[in-house]
Design an enzyme around this catalytic site. Sequence first.
Site, short mmCIF file in Angstrom:
data_model
loop_
_atom_site.label_atom_id
_atom_site.label_comp_id
_atom_site.label_asym_id
_atom_site.label_seq_id
_atom_site.Cartn_x
_atom_site.Cartn_y
_atom_site.Cartn_z
N ARG A 53 -1.74 26.06 -43.03
CA ARG A 53 -2.81 26.56 -42.16
C ARG A 53 -4.00 25.61 -42.11
O ARG A 53 -4.74 25.59 -41.12
CB ARG A 53 -3.25 27.95 -42.63
CG ARG A 53 -4.17 28.69 -41.63
CD ARG A 53 -4.36 30.14 -42.06
NE ARG A 53 -5.14 30.90 -41.09
CZ ARG A 53 -6.41 31.25 -41.26
NH1 ARG A 53 -7.06 30.89 -42.37
NH2 ARG A 53 -7.05 31.96 -40.34
N ILE A 79 -8.90 31.10 -34.83
CA ILE A 79 -7.58 31.24 -35.42
C ILE A 79 -7.57 32.57 -36.14
O ILE A 79 -8.48 32.88 -36.92
CB ILE A 79 -7.25 30.07 -36.37
CG1 ILE A 79 -5.86 30.24 -37.01
CG2 ILE A 79 -8.31 29.88 -37.43
CD1 ILE A 79 -5.42 29.05 -37.86
N SER A 80 -6.58 33.41 -35.85
CA SER A 80 -6.53 34.76 -36.42
C SER A 80 -6.37 34.70 -37.93
O SER A 80 -5.83 33.75 -38.49
CB SER A 80 -5.37 35.56 -35.82
OG SER A 80 -5.55 35.76 -34.44
N GLN A 81 -6.86 35.75 -38.61
CA GLN A 81 -6.70 35.81 -40.05
C GLN A 81 -5.21 35.88 -40.39
O GLN A 81 -4.39 36.40 -39.61
CB GLN A 81 -7.44 37.01 -40.62
CG GLN A 81 -6.82 38.36 -40.30
CD GLN A 81 -7.63 39.51 -40.85
OE1 GLN A 81 -8.43 40.11 -40.14
NE2 GLN A 81 -7.42 39.84 -42.11
N PRO A 82 -4.80 35.36 -41.54
CA PRO A 82 -3.38 35.35 -41.90
C PRO A 82 -2.71 36.72 -41.84
O PRO A 82 -1.57 36.83 -41.37
CB PRO A 82 -3.39 34.78 -43.32
CG PRO A 82 -4.58 33.88 -43.34
CD PRO A 82 -5.61 34.59 -42.51
#
Length: 230
Positions: A53, A79-82
Site C-alpha cells: 500500500r 485512497i480508501s482505508q484498508p
Amino acid sequence: MDSKLPLTNIPGNPNERRSRGRFEMERHEMIALLRQRGIRDEKLMDAMSMVDRSMFVQDLFVNRAYEDSALPIGNSQTISQPYTVAFMTEALAPKEGDKVLEVGTGSGYQAAILAAMGARVFTIERHMDLLVQARKRFDRLGYQIASKCGDGTIGWKEFAPFHGIVVTAGAPEVPGPLLDQLKDQGRLVIPIGDLDVQNLHIIRRVGDRFETTVVDGFKFVPLIGKKGWQ
C-alpha cells in the site's frame, strides 16, 4: 478516451517484492486488524499482504500507509482505508478469471488488489493525472490492468457484461448503466447516500431481478458523472 487492454496478471513482480520488506511489520499488523474486524477471505488476505500500500500513497503520507484510514491522493480524492477496501472486495467475491469493472481508479490500490486475486480488471478514472500515475504503478508492479479516463457512472459498455462492479465513490442512487452491464449472478458493490454519509449496497443480479443487501455507515468522496452527482 484512451485505454490499455489486460493481458496476464503478474503478482510477485521483483519491484513489488523488494518494496514489501520495508513495511513488513506494519503489513502484518494491518492483516491482523482486518481479521479482528471480521474479514475471512484468505485469498483476499494474501493479496492485501502482497500488494504494498505504501506504493499507492503520496510521499508525504508514506509512513502512514498501513494505518486503517483514508489518505489524500490529490484532486480532492482519497485512497480508501484498508478495512473499506477489504470489506468491499470480500462483498464483491471475485474469482480468478472474473471480469471486474472498477469505477474510480484513484491511486490504483483497489485495482491492484483485484488483479492480485486473479481478476481481469477494467478501471475508469475521471482525473487524467491520477490515472497516469496509477498506470505507472501498474506497469512498475507488473499488473496488466485495462484503464481509461472517462465517466465511470455510465460504465464500460464495450467490455460488458462484468462478473463484478465495484464503485469507490458515493452516489445519490444506483446508476442504471452499471446494473445493465452486470452479468447474471454478478455483483455490484456501491456506496449510496448523500454527500456526508452513505450505506454500502451489495447488489446481486438474478436474471432480470436485483437482490440488495445494505450495510450502514460508510463515507466516500462523491461519484461525479452523468448518472452520479453533477
